[in-house]
Every structure is written in structure tokens, then in C-alpha cells.
Design a protein around this motif. Structure first.
Motif, short mmCIF file in Angstrom:
data_model
loop_
_atom_site.label_atom_id
_atom_site.label_comp_id
_atom_site.label_asym_id
_atom_site.label_seq_id
_atom_site.Cartn_x
_atom_site.Cartn_y
_atom_site.Cartn_z
N ILE A 117 0.81 -1.36 -0.05
CA ILE A 117 0.04 -0.05 -0.03
C ILE A 117 0.79 1.24 0.04
N ASN A 118 0.54 2.22 -0.91
CA ASN A 118 1.17 3.51 -0.83
C ASN A 118 0.39 4.23 -1.26
N GLU A 119 0.55 5.77 -1.27
CA GLU A 119 -0.36 6.97 -1.47
C GLU A 119 -0.94 6.92 -2.87
N TRP A 120 -0.59 6.33 -3.78
CA TRP A 120 -1.06 5.99 -5.33
C TRP A 120 -1.84 4.76 -5.34
N ASN A 121 -1.49 3.56 -4.82
CA ASN A 121 -2.06 2.52 -5.22
C ASN A 121 -1.89 1.37 -4.03
N THR A 122 -2.86 0.33 -4.43
CA THR A 122 -2.66 -0.76 -3.23
C THR A 122 -2.50 -1.97 -4.27
N SER A 123 -1.41 -2.89 -4.19
CA SER A 123 -1.52 -4.03 -4.85
C SER A 123 -1.07 -5.27 -4.07
N LYS A 174 6.76 -2.76 -7.45
CA LYS A 174 6.34 -3.13 -8.73
C LYS A 174 7.62 -3.70 -9.51
#
Length: 185
Positions: A52-58, A83
Motif C-alpha cells: 500500500i502506498n499513497e497512489w496504489n494498493t497492490s 512493482k
């Protein structure tokens, strides 16, 4: 933190898989070994990493401890994030990546997605003693030349390195090594 999941594979795409876990369906990014052995409709136990980061959840899934340990080690290297680490473990067998790092194979590592020569050197510098699996001593010139020659003939570098690891090729000329490897592959 999510460590492992068990679920049914509903859908397999090029970039992701859908996993049904009870009433939830999760889109996950699979590793190389998962894509190689996966079948729709089957239940699997996966090692997992939720990023989880401020732009995306993967959500990334792996078949075994080797894959997740290589993934976790890769993302500790500066300028390699989750990534890039996931892309590497999706396109290459994790054990082969560990072998390339342990054997200080800059040329092989440079061919990984998102990795150039300087990043390959950084990977080796930061991770060369991290993996106990499949260690090769730093290749001498005849082994290195043999790998390059067989790769030029179209053989996969990772398969060549795996075969070298299984054989005793010390004190052999480049020509002898190539002949031995050709008979094994």
C-alpha cells in the motif's frame, strides 16, 4: 500484514489473476512459478504481500518461500520498489535470480525487467550474501565465456546457469564446458 492466503483461482489473465477467498474476490499479481503451474478452478495456498502506498494498493502472490524471499530481498535494494521486484519474480524463476545475484552475473541481471547495469551491480553489492540457495562461486573466464556462447546460440541463461551449478566444471576449457553443457541440455 497478510502472510498467506488460500483461495480458488477464478480467472487467469496475462498480468493478474482473480482469487476467490470466501465472499471476496481479489485481483492479484502472480509470480513466475504460479503462472507456470496455475489452473483455473483449483484451490491454492499462496504466500502473499500486500503493498500500500499513497497512489496504489497492490496484492502480490507467490508459490513458495523462495519466491517471496527473493521478492522481499529485491525490494530492499535502493531504487527497486515492489512493482519492479514483482515484475522480476513474474518474468523469471526466483531461484535463477538468486543464482545470478550469488554468482555476480551482471550481464544476466541487466536483462531483467527494469534493471540496467548499474542497478545490477547494486543488486549484487547489496544482496550477494543474502541467498544460500544455488550459490555458484564467481564464474571464472571459461565458465563465463561458455555461458555467453550458449546464450548466443539461443539457450536460456537461467537454464545454462542451473546446469553449471549441477556439474563440476573446474579446470575445464571453454570448449569442454560447452560440449558438456550441450550434452546435458
Amino acid at each position: 500484514m497478510i502472510k498467506k492466503i488460500k483461495g480458488k483461482v477464478l480467472n487467469i489473465e496475462d498480468e493478474f489473476i482473480d482469487i476467490e477467498i470466501g465472499p471476496l474476490t481479489i485481483e492479484a499479481f502472480p509470480s513466475y512459478r504460479i503462472m507456470k503451474d496455475l489452473k483455473e478452478g483449483d484451490d491454492y495456498n499462496f504466500y502473499a504481500s500486500l503493498e500500500i502506498n499513497e497512489w496504489n494498493t497492490s496484492f502480490y502472490v507467490f508459490k513458495d518461500e523462495i519466491e517471496i524471499s527473493v521478492y522481499k530481498a529485491l525490494k530492499t535494494v535502493s531504487k527497486i520498489g515492489p512493482k519492479t521486484a514483482a515484475r522480476i519474480t513474474k518474468t523469471n524463476d526466483a531461484e535463477n535470480v538468486a543464482i545470478m545475484i550469488s554468482s555476480e552475473d551482471v550481464k544476466g541481471l541487466s536483462k531483467l525487467p527494469g534493471i540496467g547495469k548499474k542497478t545490477a551491480e547494486r543488486l549484487i553489492s547489496e544482496l550477494k550474501n543474502k541467498f544460500d540457495i544455488g550459490k555458484l562461486e564467481k564464474a571464472d573466464n571459461s565458465i563465463s565465456d561458455s555461458v555467453d556462447a550458449l546464450e548466443a546460440l539461443g539457450f536460456d541463461r537461467a537454464i545454462i546457469i542451473k546446469n553449471i551449478k549441477a556439474l563440476n566444471l573446474e579446470d575445464k576449457s571453454t570448449e569442454e564446458i560447452i560440449k558438456i553443457l550441450l550434452s546435458k541440455m
